[in-house]
Design a protein around this motif. Structure first.
Motif, PDB file in Angstrom:
ATOM      1  N   ARG A   1       0.805  -1.216   0.000  1.00  0.00           N
ATOM      2  CA  ARG A   1       0.000   0.000   0.000  1.00  0.00           C
ATOM      3  C   ARG A   1       0.844   1.276   0.000  1.00  0.00           C
ATOM      4  O   ARG A   1       0.598   2.187  -0.789  1.00  0.00           O
ATOM      5  CB  ARG A   1      -0.931  -0.005   1.218  1.00  0.00           C
ATOM      6  CG  ARG A   1      -1.817   1.214   1.267  1.00  0.00           C
ATOM      7  CD  ARG A   1      -2.772   1.162   2.429  1.00  0.00           C
ATOM      8  NE  ARG A   1      -2.112   1.483   3.683  1.00  0.00           N
ATOM      9  CZ  ARG A   1      -2.711   1.406   4.863  1.00  0.00           C
ATOM     10  NH1 ARG A   1      -3.961   0.977   4.935  1.00  0.00           N
ATOM     11  NH2 ARG A   1      -2.064   1.723   5.962  1.00  0.00           N
TER      12      ARG A   1
ATOM     13  N   PRO B   1       5.090   1.723 -10.671  1.00  0.00           N
ATOM     14  CA  PRO B   1       5.598   0.818  -9.635  1.00  0.00           C
ATOM     15  C   PRO B   1       5.871  -0.581 -10.156  1.00  0.00           C
ATOM     16  O   PRO B   1       6.045  -1.497  -9.358  1.00  0.00           O
ATOM     17  CB  PRO B   1       4.472   0.828  -8.592  1.00  0.00           C
ATOM     18  CG  PRO B   1       3.245   1.167  -9.339  1.00  0.00           C
ATOM     19  CD  PRO B   1       3.644   1.910 -10.596  1.00  0.00           C
TER      20      PRO B   1
ATOM     21  N   ASN C   1      -7.086  -0.675   1.773  1.00  0.00           N
ATOM     22  CA  ASN C   1      -6.185  -0.711   0.613  1.00  0.00           C
ATOM     23  C   ASN C   1      -4.965  -1.612   0.775  1.00  0.00           C
ATOM     24  O   ASN C   1      -4.016  -1.506   0.004  1.00  0.00           O
ATOM     25  CB  ASN C   1      -5.755   0.707   0.217  1.00  0.00           C
ATOM     26  CG  ASN C   1      -6.917   1.496  -0.369  1.00  0.00           C
ATOM     27  OD1 ASN C   1      -7.579   1.015  -1.285  1.00  0.00           O
ATOM     28  ND2 ASN C   1      -7.191   2.661   0.166  1.00  0.00           N
ATOM     29  N   THR C   2      -5.011  -2.520   1.750  1.00  0.00           N
ATOM     30  CA  THR C   2      -3.891  -3.468   1.876  1.00  0.00           C
ATOM     31  C   THR C   2      -4.137  -4.711   1.030  1.00  0.00           C
ATOM     32  O   THR C   2      -3.275  -5.549   0.896  1.00  0.00           O
ATOM     33  CB  THR C   2      -3.686  -3.898   3.336  1.00  0.00           C
ATOM     34  OG1 THR C   2      -4.926  -4.407   3.844  1.00  0.00           O
ATOM     35  CG2 THR C   2      -3.227  -2.738   4.199  1.00  0.00           C
TER      36      THR C   2
ATOM     37  N   LEU D   1      -6.132  -1.434  -8.381  1.00  0.00           N
ATOM     38  CA  LEU D   1      -6.026   0.026  -8.368  1.00  0.00           C
ATOM     39  C   LEU D   1      -6.163   0.604  -9.770  1.00  0.00           C
ATOM     40  O   LEU D   1      -6.113   1.807  -9.955  1.00  0.00           O
ATOM     41  CB  LEU D   1      -4.674   0.449  -7.786  1.00  0.00           C
ATOM     42  CG  LEU D   1      -4.403   0.051  -6.331  1.00  0.00           C
ATOM     43  CD1 LEU D   1      -2.957   0.360  -5.957  1.00  0.00           C
ATOM     44  CD2 LEU D   1      -5.352   0.778  -5.398  1.00  0.00           C
TER      45      LEU D   1
ATOM     46  N   TYR E   1       3.843   1.843  -0.943  1.00  0.00           N
ATOM     47  CA  TYR E   1       4.539   2.052  -2.217  1.00  0.00           C
ATOM     48  C   TYR E   1       3.553   2.551  -3.278  1.00  0.00           C
ATOM     49  O   TYR E   1       3.808   3.538  -3.973  1.00  0.00           O
ATOM     50  CB  TYR E   1       5.199   0.743  -2.630  1.00  0.00           C
ATOM     51  CG  TYR E   1       5.982   0.797  -3.916  1.00  0.00           C
ATOM     52  CD1 TYR E   1       6.809   1.891  -4.208  1.00  0.00           C
ATOM     53  CD2 TYR E   1       5.920  -0.245  -4.834  1.00  0.00           C
ATOM     54  CE1 TYR E   1       7.536   1.932  -5.388  1.00  0.00           C
ATOM     55  CE2 TYR E   1       6.647  -0.210  -6.010  1.00  0.00           C
ATOM     56  CZ  TYR E   1       7.446   0.879  -6.286  1.00  0.00           C
ATOM     57  OH  TYR E   1       8.159   0.916  -7.459  1.00  0.00           O
ATOM     58  N   TYR E   2       2.428   1.870  -3.371  1.00  0.00           N
ATOM     59  CA  TYR E   2       1.452   2.252  -4.394  1.00  0.00           C
ATOM     60  C   TYR E   2       0.871   3.651  -4.132  1.00  0.00           C
ATOM     61  O   TYR E   2       0.549   4.382  -5.054  1.00  0.00           O
ATOM     62  CB  TYR E   2       0.312   1.229  -4.475  1.00  0.00           C
ATOM     63  CG  TYR E   2       0.739  -0.157  -4.912  1.00  0.00           C
ATOM     64  CD1 TYR E   2       1.912  -0.352  -5.654  1.00  0.00           C
ATOM     65  CD2 TYR E   2      -0.021  -1.280  -4.596  1.00  0.00           C
ATOM     66  CE1 TYR E   2       2.302  -1.617  -6.050  1.00  0.00           C
ATOM     67  CE2 TYR E   2       0.373  -2.550  -4.998  1.00  0.00           C
ATOM     68  CZ  TYR E   2       1.538  -2.718  -5.723  1.00  0.00           C
ATOM     69  OH  TYR E   2       1.922  -3.970  -6.117  1.00  0.00           O
ATOM     70  N   GLN E   3       0.735   3.982  -2.849  1.00  0.00           N
ATOM     71  CA  GLN E   3       0.122   5.281  -2.564  1.00  0.00           C
ATOM     72  C   GLN E   3       1.123   6.429  -2.673  1.00  0.00           C
ATOM     73  O   GLN E   3       0.728   7.595  -2.626  1.00  0.00           O
ATOM     74  CB  GLN E   3      -0.552   5.253  -1.180  1.00  0.00           C
ATOM     75  CG  GLN E   3      -1.767   4.318  -1.192  1.00  0.00           C
ATOM     76  CD  GLN E   3      -2.744   4.527  -0.066  1.00  0.00           C
ATOM     77  OE1 GLN E   3      -2.407   5.119   0.951  1.00  0.00           O
ATOM     78  NE2 GLN E   3      -3.960   4.040  -0.246  1.00  0.00           N
TER      79      GLN E   3
ATOM     80  N   ARG F   1      -5.859   7.919  -7.981  1.00  0.00           N
ATOM     81  CA  ARG F   1      -4.840   6.992  -7.470  1.00  0.00           C
ATOM     82  C   ARG F   1      -3.438   7.253  -8.014  1.00  0.00           C
ATOM     83  O   ARG F   1      -2.444   6.770  -7.488  1.00  0.00           O
ATOM     84  CB  ARG F   1      -5.262   5.546  -7.755  1.00  0.00           C
ATOM     85  CG  ARG F   1      -6.547   5.156  -7.047  1.00  0.00           C
ATOM     86  CD  ARG F   1      -7.195   3.947  -7.654  1.00  0.00           C
ATOM     87  NE  ARG F   1      -7.250   4.000  -9.103  1.00  0.00           N
ATOM     88  CZ  ARG F   1      -8.103   4.730  -9.813  1.00  0.00           C
ATOM     89  NH1 ARG F   1      -9.018   5.473  -9.201  1.00  0.00           N
ATOM     90  NH2 ARG F   1      -8.054   4.753 -11.124  1.00  0.00           N
TER      91      ARG F   1
END
Lengths: 95, 482, 478
Positions: free
Chosen positions: A73, B99, C34-35, C42, A75-77, B325
Motif C-alpha cells: 500500500r 511501480p 487498501n492493503t 487500483l 509504495y502504491y500510494q 490513485r
C-alpha cells in the motif's frame, strides 16, 4: 452524422471531460467530420455478417485461485495525490 | 560503431572490441548531443543504464551472455518501467513513476539489454506524426522539418539517429510500421497475442501489439526472440512453444508467392512510391518470389471501422485516469464531478479527448448498433478478405504509407486527413495479423518503406523475406546525417 | 381498490474465493484499507485481468443447483460509469451471455403450498470498493480492498407477490448458497446483498406498474420491511392521484423508510461493450458434469430424504434442512442416539430456541452434536427422564461438557428399581385415600394426581413408564 453543441456536451459529460466554452464549436465541428468519415461504413450491407470482437477465436485461459499479491500500500500510494490513513481522498461522495 | 546493427554490435561485444559500458556511454554522449534537437527521448536513465551495462559486461565475462546482452535499447514511453517516469506522451501521466515493469521491459532486461531511456510518442499512442505528445514533437533525423511518423516516433527517430541500437514500439493502427517507413527502419507488428501487453498502457486492447524497431530484419528477429511468448498476466497472450525467429532468416525465397493488393496500387498512391515498390518487387522476383494480384475489397472500410473500434475501447481504457490513485489531479476540485472533469479535461490533450468522445458516442445508447456493432462486422469482412487472399499467396506486399515523411504541422490541424495516413496499415491490426515495414528506397533524400503482411503467426517467414531482401539491397543501411 | 404487488429481486452474492475475480489479491473481510488492492485492483495503467477458475466453478455449481441453463460460452462486458469506488471507470460484468441462464427454485408458502420462482439469470461480475464518509476535511476516503471481489448477481423473474414470498425466496437462495459453500452468505458483512424491484398494479391488470429499485437492504427482516414500506408508499401515492417514478431508492433501516437517491437521478448510459482484455469463457459438457459430480445433497433433496428416512414431518424436515449446518448437526445427533423423532424435537425446539434467544448460529452453538446425542441416548436407555433431560440441556448450554457427569453430580438418574417404585406407589396410595376412592369411582382424571405426587416425592426421578404401570395395577387391584 453531424453533432450539435448539445450532443457534444452530453458526450463530454458521459466521458467526464471538461470542454471550454470557447472550444466547443471547434470540437463539435471536428467530431462531426470524424463521424462523417466513419459513416462510410453505413453503405455496406452487413446483415449476414457476425460481429468480431477479437482477432482470434479462442477461449479464456483461467488462473488458479491463489493469493499471489502482498500488501504494498505505501509504495502504491506514494504516487497518489491525496491519501490519508491508507485511504484515497476524493471530494465528498454524496449518497 | 553506434550505427551498427544489433547483430554487429553483439559480435563486437563478443570479440571484446568494445564493452557494454563503453557502448552505453557512447550512446549516452550522443543522446546528450543530439536529443535536444530531435526530442526523441523524454527520459534518459543514464545512471541505471551504466549499471545495467556493467552487469551485462560481468555476465558476458561469466560466459552466459545472449545476443542482446549489453545492447543499448530505448523503450517507448508507453511501457511501464519500475521507478522511472512513464508518461505515455501525456500531461496526465507527467508524474507517474510506474511501480512495476512491463513484460516487454522485463524480458529485454532479462536478455541483458541496457535501457538508455524512454522515448517520445503521440499522447497515449493516438497519432501518426508524434505531434500530439505533451512533450512536444519529435523531429525526423532525415529532415528535422519533418515528422518521424507516429505514434512510436521517438523510438524510430532514436534508432534512425543512432541514439540507441534498437527500440521498442507499439502498433495499434500502424504506429510501428509507419514511423519505420518514415525513418528508414525495419519495424514489425507481431500477430495479436504474440507479445504480452502486460504493463503496456492500453490504447485499444483488441488491436495493440508491441514490437521491435530496428535497423535490420535480423535485429528484429533477435528482439522478437526476447519479447515474444506466453505471459500468464495477459489473458489474450497466445500460448505457443518458443520460436527462434532467426532460424528461418536464411531460407531461400524460391517458390514464395506474394500477393499485390489491387486496392493498394491505384492512382491514389504517389507514383514515385509506386515506382520504388516496383523496383523492390523486381528484386524479390530475382530472389525467387512470384507475384500475383490479390484483392482486399473491404480495405477502404478499415479506417472508418478502426475509428469506431479503437476510440470505443480507448474511451473505456482511459476512464481510469481520474486524478485519484495516480497521475494528474486538478487543483482544488470543487466536487467529485469537478475533480473528474477538470483532471481529465486538463490532463488529456485535444486528440485524446476527441477520440474518447468519438468512442463514447459510438457506444452510447441508440448508436451502439449503428457504430460499434457495424464496425465489428466490418472487422470480420476485413479479416475474411485476408483469409481469402492467403489461400492463394504466402504473404502480401504493398506500401506502408502513401508517401514519405511529411512536414511538421502539415496535417495536424485536420484529424481526418491524419487518420487516412494509416490506410495501408490499419486493416492488419483489425485482422490481428503480423505486418512489417522495411526500407524499400529513397525519395528526395527521404526513406520510404514497403509493407509485408502475412497470415497469423507467420513472423518468421516475414523476417526471412525481409532479411533476404536486405541481403541483396542496401536501403536499410542508409543513415541520416544528423 | 385492491392492489397486487410485483417484486423481482437482484441478489449479489460475494463468492468465497481466496483471491479476487481478476487479480491475485486476497479477499478477506475487515483488512486495513487498501492493503488488499493490487496494481490491477487500483487500475494502474497497463494492468490486465486474468480470471479466477474457482469463480467459474462456483457460478456453474449454483446454476446446476437451480436447474439453470449453463452458458457454454460466456462473455464479459465492460459497464462504464465514473465513481470513486470503481477504479477502472468500468465494471467487468456479463451482459448478453451470462454463465448461468434461466433456472428456477421452489419456495414454501405460509399455507404450506409450494411456488416456483423463475431465475432469469446469474452473472459473474466484480464488486466495487467502498467510500467512507467520515470527515477527512470534507473529503471521502476510498478503500479498494473489496474492489474486484467476485460477485454472482442472481436475478429473479418478477414472480414474487408479497414481502413474505420475497423473504422466503431469499432464504431459499441463502440456504442453497451455504449448501454449495460458494459464499458465507453473511448479510451484515455484505456477502449477500439484495436489491428489490417493486411495483404495484390493480388486481387483474396484465401490465406491470412502474417499478422502483430499492437498494442497500442487508437483512431478511429489512427486506420484508423495505418492501412493505415501498408497497404502501406506492399505493398511497397512486390513490392520492400521483404517479410512481422509476428510480432507485435507498432503504433507511433507522427510519424504516425508502428515499430517493438523488445523486443517481441522471439517467445513466452504461455503454456496455465486450471486454477486449478477456476472451469468451468456453466450457463443455465434460466440465459441467465434473462440477455436477461435486455438488452436495441440496436442501430440497435432503428434506425429502429426512421425511422418508427418518419419518419426520415435512415441516420439521424443512426446518432442519434449510441450513446445511443444522442438518449436519441433526444427522450427527441421530447417529449417536438412534432416535430421529427425539433428535428432531430437541434440535428444532430446544436447541433452536436456545440459539435464537442468544442470537447464535448453529455453528456457534454452545452444545455440540456429541453432547446432545449422548443426552438423548441417556433418555433412550432410561438413565434420565425426558423431563430431567431439560436440566442436563441447561447445564450444557451453560458450558458444562460431560453429560454423564452432569447426570451424576446432580443426581438426575432415574429410579428404575421396581421395588423402590412399588414402595413409592404404596406410600402415595396410603396417604391419599380420598383420591383413591374417587379414582375407583370412575374419575380417571385423578390418575395424574397420583403421578404428580409420586414424582414430587421422587424428585422427578422415578421412571415414568414403570410408575404409570405400577400405579394403574395397584389402583385397580385393591
Amino acid at each position: 452524422m453531424a453533432l450539435d453543441k448539445n450532443d457534444v456536451e452530453k458526450i463530454a459529460h458521459l466521458a467526464r471531460l471538461q470542454i471550454n466554452d470557447t472550444d466547443i464549436t471547434e470540437v463539435t465541428q471536428r467530431i462531426s467530420n470524424i463521424l462523417g468519415m466513419i459513416d462510410q461504413m453505413q453503405s455496406v450491407d452487413t446483415s449476414a455478417v457476425s460481429a468480431m470482437a477479437h482477432p482470434f477465436d479462442a477461449g479464456q485461459r483461467l488462473r488458479a485461485d491463489q493469493v499471489t499479491e502482498r500488501n504494498q500500500r505505501d509504495y502504491y500510494q506514494s504516487i497518489a495525490s491525496a491519501t490519508q490513513d491508507g485511504l484515497y481522498l476524493v471530494p465528498r461522495v454524496i449518497e | 560503431m553506434l550505427s551498427k546493427t544489433v547483430a554487429e554490435l553483439a559480435g563486437a561485444l563478443t570479440r571484446k572490441e568494445v564493452s557494454a559500458r563503453e557502448l552505453t556511454q557512447a550512446y549516452l554522449d550522443r543522446i546528450h548531443q543530439l536529443n535536444p534537437a530531435l526530442n526523441a527521448y523524454v527520459t534518459i536513465t543514464a545512471e541505471q543504464a551504466l549499471a545495467q551495462a556493467d552487469a551485462a559486461d560481468a555476465r558476458r565475462a561469466q560466459g552466459n551472455a545472449g545476443p542482446l546482452t549489453g545492447i543499448p535499447i530505448a523503450h517507448k514511453d508507453i511501457f511501464c518501467t519500475r521507478g522511472v517516469l512513464t508518461a505515455c506522451g501525456s500531461h496526465m501521466l507527467h508524474n507517474f513513476i510506474a511501480p512495476y515493469d512491463a513484460c516487454v521491459v522485463e524480458r529485454l532486461e532479462q536478455a541483458g539489454a541496457v535501457m538508455l531511456g524512454k522515448t517520445n510518442m503521440d499522447e497515449f499512442a493516438m497519432g501518426s506524426s508524434n505531434e500530439t505528445s505533451w512533450f512536444g514533437p519529435v523531429r525526423n533525423p532525415w529532415d528535422q522539418a519533418r515528422v518521424p511518423g507516429g505514434s512510436s516516433g521517438g523510438s524510430a527517430a532514436a534508432v534512425a539517429a543512432s541514439l540507441c541500437a534498437m527500440a521498442t514500439g507499439t502498433d495499434t493502427g500502424g504506429s510501428i510500421r509507419q514511423p519505420a517507413s518514415f525513418c528508414g527502419l525495419t519495424g514489425l507488428k507481431p500477430t495479436y497475442g504474440r507479445v504480452s501487453r502486460w504493463g503496456m498502457i492500453a490504447f485499444a486492447s483488441s488491436l495493440d501489439q508491441a514490437g521491435p524497431l530496428t535497423r535490420s530484419a535480423e535485429d528484429a528477429a533477435l528482439m522478437m526472440n526476447a519479447i515474444a511468448g506466453t505471459d500468464q498476466r495477459d489473458s489474450t497472450c497466445l500460448e505457443l512453444p518458443f520460436e527462434d525467429f532467426t532460424a528461418q532468416l536464411n531460407q531461400p525465397l524460391n517458390g514464395l508467392r506474394i500477393g499485390l493488393p489491387r486496392e493498394h496500387f491505384t492512382k491514389d498512391l504517389n507514383p514515385a512510391v509506386q515506382a520504388i515498390l516496383q523496383e523492390a518487387i523486381r528484386q524479390l522476383e530475382i530472389l525467387g518470389a512470384t507475384f500475383k494480384e490479390v484483392t482486399l475489397p473491404n480495405n477502404y472500410l478499415s479506417v472508418p471501422a478502426y475509428y469506431v473500434i479503437a476510440p470505443a475501447e480507448a474511451s473505456a481504457n482511459l476512464s481510469r485516469f481520474d486524478g485519484v490513485r495516480f497521475g494528474y489531479r486538478c487543483a482544488n476540485p470543487a466536487n467529485l464531478d469537478d475533480l473528474y472533469k477538470r483532471s481529465r479535461g486538463e490532463g488529456f490533450g485535444d486528440e485524446v479527448k476527441r477520440r474518447i468522445m468519438v468512442g463514447t458516442y459510438a457506444l452510447s445508447a441508440g448508436y451502439y448498433d449503428a457504430y460499434y456493432i457495424k464496425a465489428q462486422k466490418i472487422r470480420r469482412l476485413i479479416k475474411q478478405d485476408f483469409d481469402l487472399a492467403f489461400n492463394d499467396v504466402d504473404l502480401i506486399l504493398g506500401p506502408t504509407s502513401p508517401h514519405t515523411a511529411f512536414k511538421l504541422g502539415e496535417k495536424v490541424s485536420d484529424p481526418v486527413t491524419m487518420y487516412l495516413e494509416d490506410i495501408y496499415t490499419i486493416a492488419v491490426n483489425l485482422a490481428g495479423l503480423p505486418g512489417m515495414s522495411l526500407p524499400a528506397g529513397m525519395l528526395n533524400g527521404l526513406p520510404i518503406g514497403m509493407q509485408l503482411v502475412g497470415p497469423s503467426l507467420s513472423e518468421s517467414r516475414l523476417l526471412n523475406v525481409a532479411h533476404q531482401f536486405q541481403k541483396s539491397t542496401d536501403w536499410h543501411t542508409q543513415r541520416p546525417e544528423v | 381498490m385492491s392492489w397486487e404487488t410485483v417484486i423481482g429481486l437482484e441478489v449479489h452474492v460475494q463468492l468465497a474465493t481466496n483471491s479476487k475475480l481478476f487479480s491475485g489479491s486476497a479477499t478477506a473481510f475487515g483488512a486495513e484499507p487498501n492493503t488488499q488492492a493490487s496494481i490491477y485492483d487500483l487500475a494502474l495503467p497497463g494492468t490486465l485481468p486474468v480470471m479466477n477458475e474457482e469463480v467459474l466453478r462456483m457460478a456453474v455449481s449454483f446454476g446446476l443447483a437451480v436447474d439453470a441453463e449453463i452458458g457454454k460460452r460466456s462473455v464479459f462486458d465492460r459497464k462504464n460509469y465514473f465513481y470513486p469506488d470503481l477504479p477502472k471507470g468500468y465494471q467487468i460484468t456479463q451482459l448478453e451471455f451470462p454463465t448461468v441462464g434461466r433456472g428456477s427454485l421452489k419456495i414454501q408458502l405460509e399455507d404450506g403450498s409450494e411456488k416456483t420462482i423463475g431465475i432469469t439469470r446469474a452473472h459473474i461480475e466484480e464488486d466495487a470498493g467502498k467510500s467512507l464518509h467520515e470527515d477527512f476535511q470534507g473529503m471521502s476516503g476510498i478503500d479498494l480492498n473489496r474492489a474486484g471481489t467476485p460477485l454472482l448477481e442472481i436475478v429473479s423473474d418478477p414472480d414474487l407477490r408479497n414481502a413474505k414470498e420475497a423473504v422466503a425466496y431469499l432464504k431459499k437462495l441463502h440456504s442453497i448458497i451455504l449448501y454449495l459453500g460458494i459464499s458465507d452468505g453473511n448479510m451484515s458483512q455484505g456477502s449477500m446483498r439484495c436489491d428489490a424491484n417493486v411495483s404495484v398494479r390493480k388486481k387483474g391488470a396484465t401490465e406491470f406498474g412502474t417499478r422502483t429499485e430499492i437498494k442497500n437492504v442487508n437483512s431478511f427482516k429489512f427486506v420484508e420491511k423495505a418492501i412493505n414500506y415501498e408497497v404502501q408508499r406506492q399505493i398511497e401515492l397512486i390513490e392520492d392521484g400521483g404517479r410512481v417514478v422509476q428510480e432507485t431508492r435507498l432503504y433507511d433501516s433507522d427510519k424504516d423508510e425508502t428515499r430517493s437517491m438523488r445523486s443517481k437521478e441522471v439517467a445513466n448510459d452504461y455503454r456496455y461493450f465486450p471486454e477486449p482484455d478477456l476472451l469468451p469463457v468456453i466450457i463443455d459438457e465434460e466440465y459441467i458434469a465434473a462440477v455436477r459430480a461435486t455438488l452436495p445433497e441440496l436442501p430440497a433433496a435432503r428434506c425429502a430424504r429426512f421425511v422418508s428416512e427418518y419419518a419426520l414431518s415435512i415441516y420439521d424436515a424443512d426446518v432442519l434442512t434449510s441450513d446445511r449446518a443444522m442438518a449436519d448437526f441433526f444427522e450427527a445427533v441421530v447417529t449417536l442416539c438412534g432416535d430421529a423423532k427425539l433428535s428432531a424435537n430437541w434440535v428444532t425446539v430446544d436447541l433452536l430456541g436456545l440459539l435464537n434467544r442468544s442470537d447464535l448460529s448453529i455453528s456457534e452453538s454452545p452444545i455440540k452434536p456429541e453432547q446432545l446425542g449422548t443426552m438423548i441416548a441417556r433418555i433412550k436407555d432410561n438413565t434420565i427422564s425426558g423431563k430431567l433431560a431439560k436440566t442436563v440441556f441447561e447445564a450444557l448450554a451453560d458450558g458444562e461438557t460431560d453429560v454423564d457427569q452432569i447426570i451424576e453430580s446432580r443426581g438426575l438418574k432415574q429410579v428404575t428399581d421396581s421395588g423402590a417404585i412399588e414402595k413409592l406407589v404404596d406410600d402415595v396410595i396410603a396417604a391419599n385415600p380420598d383420591q383413591v376412592a374417587q379414582y375407583r369411582a370412575g374419575k380417571d382424571a385423578v390418575f395424574g394426581f397420583f403421578v404428580g405426587q409420586a414424582m414430587k416425592i421422587s424428585k422427578g426421578k422415578a421412571n415414568p413408564a414403570q410408575l404409570n404401570e405400577l400405579l394403574r395395577n395397584k389402583l385397580k387391584a385393591d
